[in-house]
Enzyme design. Structure first.
Site, mmCIF file in Angstrom:
data_model
loop_
_atom_site.group_PDB
_atom_site.id
_atom_site.type_symbol
_atom_site.label_atom_id
_atom_site.label_comp_id
_atom_site.label_asym_id
_atom_site.label_seq_id
_atom_site.Cartn_x
_atom_site.Cartn_y
_atom_site.Cartn_z
ATOM 1 N N SER A 15 13.875 -3.872 2.512
ATOM 2 C CA SER A 15 13.951 -2.375 3.104
ATOM 3 C C SER A 15 13.267 -2.701 4.520
ATOM 4 O O SER A 15 13.897 -1.795 5.244
ATOM 5 C CB SER A 15 14.202 -1.314 2.252
ATOM 6 O OG SER A 15 12.922 -1.110 2.288
ATOM 7 N N SER A 142 1.498 -13.438 -0.419
ATOM 8 C CA SER A 142 0.251 -13.518 -1.001
ATOM 9 C C SER A 142 0.188 -12.724 0.421
ATOM 10 O O SER A 142 0.525 -11.974 0.970
ATOM 11 C CB SER A 142 -0.488 -14.698 -1.465
ATOM 12 O OG SER A 142 -1.563 -14.113 -1.806
ATOM 13 N N TYR A 156 -5.983 -4.299 -3.794
ATOM 14 C CA TYR A 156 -5.377 -5.212 -3.192
ATOM 15 C C TYR A 156 -5.431 -6.715 -3.322
ATOM 16 O O TYR A 156 -4.873 -7.769 -3.326
ATOM 17 C CB TYR A 156 -4.752 -4.228 -2.158
ATOM 18 C CG TYR A 156 -4.086 -5.462 -1.186
ATOM 19 C CD1 TYR A 156 -2.360 -5.138 -1.343
ATOM 20 C CD2 TYR A 156 -4.401 -6.725 0.151
ATOM 21 C CE1 TYR A 156 -1.581 -5.866 -0.453
ATOM 22 C CE2 TYR A 156 -3.241 -6.804 0.500
ATOM 23 C CZ TYR A 156 -2.363 -6.834 -0.001
ATOM 24 O OH TYR A 156 -1.557 -7.473 1.480
ATOM 25 N N LYS A 160 -3.822 -10.008 -4.540
ATOM 26 C CA LYS A 160 -2.918 -11.051 -4.301
ATOM 27 C C LYS A 160 -4.201 -12.713 -4.779
ATOM 28 O O LYS A 160 -3.248 -13.646 -5.048
ATOM 29 C CB LYS A 160 -3.216 -11.452 -2.838
ATOM 30 C CG LYS A 160 -2.375 -9.908 -2.220
ATOM 31 C CD LYS A 160 -0.933 -9.849 -2.505
ATOM 32 C CE LYS A 160 0.074 -9.790 -1.827
ATOM 33 N NZ LYS A 160 1.557 -9.345 -1.946
HETATM 34 N N1 LIG Z 1 1.559 -5.550 7.145
HETATM 35 C C1 LIG Z 1 0.576 -6.682 6.313
HETATM 36 O O1 LIG Z 1 -0.320 -6.556 6.779
HETATM 37 C C2 LIG Z 1 0.493 -7.561 5.533
HETATM 38 C C3 LIG Z 1 -0.549 -8.577 5.280
HETATM 39 C C4 LIG Z 1 -0.342 -9.423 4.384
HETATM 40 C C5 LIG Z 1 0.182 -9.790 3.647
HETATM 41 N N2 LIG Z 1 1.670 -8.252 3.702
HETATM 42 C C6 LIG Z 1 2.457 -8.319 2.510
HETATM 43 O O2 LIG Z 1 3.782 -9.019 2.964
HETATM 44 C C7 LIG Z 1 4.590 -8.177 1.964
HETATM 45 C C8 LIG Z 1 5.604 -6.896 2.782
HETATM 46 O O3 LIG Z 1 4.337 -5.634 2.691
HETATM 47 P P1 LIG Z 1 5.045 -5.751 4.275
HETATM 48 O O4 LIG Z 1 3.935 -5.376 5.660
HETATM 49 O O5 LIG Z 1 6.454 -5.747 5.237
HETATM 50 O O6 LIG Z 1 5.156 -4.013 4.492
HETATM 51 P P2 LIG Z 1 7.012 -2.586 4.466
HETATM 52 O O7 LIG Z 1 6.580 -2.864 5.724
HETATM 53 O O8 LIG Z 1 5.813 -0.904 3.349
HETATM 54 O O9 LIG Z 1 7.383 -3.779 2.827
HETATM 55 C C9 LIG Z 1 7.582 -3.330 1.476
HETATM 56 C C10 LIG Z 1 8.912 -3.718 0.763
HETATM 57 O O10 LIG Z 1 8.235 -3.912 -0.476
HETATM 58 C C11 LIG Z 1 9.149 -2.712 -0.885
HETATM 59 N N3 LIG Z 1 8.383 -2.413 -3.015
HETATM 60 C C12 LIG Z 1 7.241 -1.357 -2.705
HETATM 61 N N4 LIG Z 1 7.145 -1.353 -3.934
HETATM 62 C C13 LIG Z 1 8.505 -1.574 -4.238
HETATM 63 C C14 LIG Z 1 8.931 -2.181 -6.038
HETATM 64 N N5 LIG Z 1 8.180 -1.292 -6.679
HETATM 65 N N6 LIG Z 1 9.753 -2.414 -6.349
HETATM 66 C C15 LIG Z 1 10.608 -2.744 -5.165
HETATM 67 N N7 LIG Z 1 10.104 -3.183 -3.644
HETATM 68 C C16 LIG Z 1 9.386 -2.651 -3.706
HETATM 69 C C17 LIG Z 1 9.662 -1.482 0.164
HETATM 70 O O11 LIG Z 1 10.415 -0.938 -0.514
HETATM 71 P P3 LIG Z 1 10.968 0.652 -0.953
HETATM 72 O O12 LIG Z 1 9.593 1.560 -0.884
HETATM 73 O O13 LIG Z 1 12.707 0.398 -0.503
HETATM 74 O O14 LIG Z 1 11.029 0.131 -2.584
HETATM 75 C C18 LIG Z 1 9.857 -2.190 1.224
HETATM 76 O O15 LIG Z 1 10.898 -3.394 1.134
HETATM 77 C C19 LIG Z 1 3.674 -7.211 0.481
HETATM 78 O O16 LIG Z 1 3.556 -8.367 -0.508
HETATM 79 C C20 LIG Z 1 2.310 -7.114 1.487
HETATM 80 O O17 LIG Z 1 1.339 -6.905 0.379
HETATM 81 C C21 LIG Z 1 1.504 -7.500 4.409
#
Ligand SMILES: NC(=O)c1ccc[n+]([C@@H]2O[C@H](COP(=O)([O-])OP(=O)(O)OC[C@H]3O[C@@H](n4cnc5c(N)ncnc54)[C@H](OP(=O)(O)O)[C@@H]3O)[C@@H](O)[C@H]2O)c1
Length: 280
Positions: A15, A142, A156, A160
């Site tokens: 989403s 990750s 966090y 990971k």
């Molecule tokens: N952004 C960064 O800098 C970064 C860096 C390294 C890794 N990551 C990783 O990338 C992945 C995606 O994160 P993002 O950066 O795209 O963040 P984001 O924009 O906050 O998206 C997170 C997504 O996970 C869903 N989510 C959260 N809790 C959930 C649950 N209990 N059940 C089902 N869905 C859930 C959210 O949807 P709902 O809230 O609608 O459920 C949303 O679609 C994560 O694993 C994060 O750790 C991010």
């Protein structure tokens, strides 16, 4: 394995941010994407809500990865429509920040429930399906923080690190069944992750860690909001779907690949010093 153009993808966290960009990226390249998240507007019984001239589509299904019941019904919904799942992308995640002392046990558990047990739950549900198919691919999102632990983001990072260990073992176990698993490690990426971050309740002004934590948090937030686009991660995930033999780890972007290489070759004492200069 099906032709890439009609592979069935089950993608968690679709989403927002990386998941949303990945869903769009794959739909435009002909994939049949079942995107999931807790907040799903206009749920349409797994019917495509967005379609593309390539034949690809995105259908959204509600899923809370922390719930057995919700996870089972999401997998069932995809199987009822398609009878198969070619690729599982475990992307759903969030971050909790605060010093270790300030992070309550319930907060630490919440972090692991989503990031680690959420992915594990989905993997365990699709493995029997992929084993019967004789093929399948599992891609786990990750983080660079899954290789280098960051102060005030320890829960966090630990969640990971745990995913990294899981996938290292998983690859061996599932290879004989024609299933491939790998990790994608984004660095700072501009997504909703920053605004969704939960701050440990005890990490307020009264905390003895307060001033250092606030400084570190401001740095994290700044770096994320000025980070890579989520499409950069989507591109790497797509590559990991197409590659015959995906490597165990793929960092996103040249800078982060270089940082992870340095972590492997530099003395740990020096790596610790550098992390401290940036985040402690
Ligand atoms: N952004 C960064 O800098 C970064 C860096 C390294 C890794 N990551 C990783 O990338 C992945 C995606 O994160 P993002 O950066 O795209 O963040 P984001 O924009 O906050 O998206 C997170 C997504 O996970 C869903 N989510 C959260 N809790 C959930 C649950 N209990 N059940 C089902 N869905 C859930 C959210 O949807 P709902 O809230 O609608 O459920 C949303 O679609 C994560 O694993 C994060 O750790 C991010």
């Amino acid at each position: 394995m099906r032709e890439s153009s009609n592979q069935v993808i089950l993608l968690t966290g679709a989403s927002s941010g990386i998941g949303k960009a990945t869903a769009q990226w794959l739909m435009k390249r002909g994939f049949r994407v079942y995107g999931t998240s807790r907040k799903v507007s206009g749920v349409n019984g797994g019917q495509p809500e967005q379609t593309d001239a390539s034949g690809g589509f995105i259908a959204m299904i509600p899923l809370d990865v922390t719930s057995d019941e919700s996870a089972e019904s999401a997998v069932k919904a995809v199987l009822e429509k398609e009878g198969r799942i070619d690729v599982l992308i475990c992307n759903a995640g969030m971050g909790i920040a605060g010093s270790i002392e300030d992070t309550a046990m319930e907060e630490a558990e919440k972090q692991f429930d989503t990031n680690f047990f959420g992915a594990l739950r989905m993997i365990r549900l699709v493995l029997p399906v992929m084993r019967k198919q004789g093929n399948g691919r599992i891609i786990v999102v990750s983080s660079v923080a899954g290789i280098i632990s960051i102060p005030y983001q320890s829960m966090y990072s630990a969640s990971k690190f745990a995913l990294e260990a899981l996938v290292e073992a998983l690859r061996h176990e599932v290879a004989p069944f024609g299933i491939k698993a790998c990790l994608v490690e984004p660095g700072d990426t501009r997504t909703g992750f920053t605004s969704s971050r939960i701050i440990a309740e005890a990490a307020g002004e009264d905390s003895p860690y307060s001033s250092r934590f606030r400084k570190s948090l401001a740095r994290m937030e700044h770096d994320e909001q000025n980070g890579a686009s989520p499409e950069a991660v989507a591109r790497v995930i797509h590559r990991m779907i197409l590659r015959k033999n995906p490597p165990i780890r793929s960092a996103v972007g040249f800078g982060y690949k270089a940082i992870l290489l340095l972590k492997r070759i530099l003395p740990s004492r020096l790596v610790e010093k550098l992390v401290g200069m940036l985040y402690a």
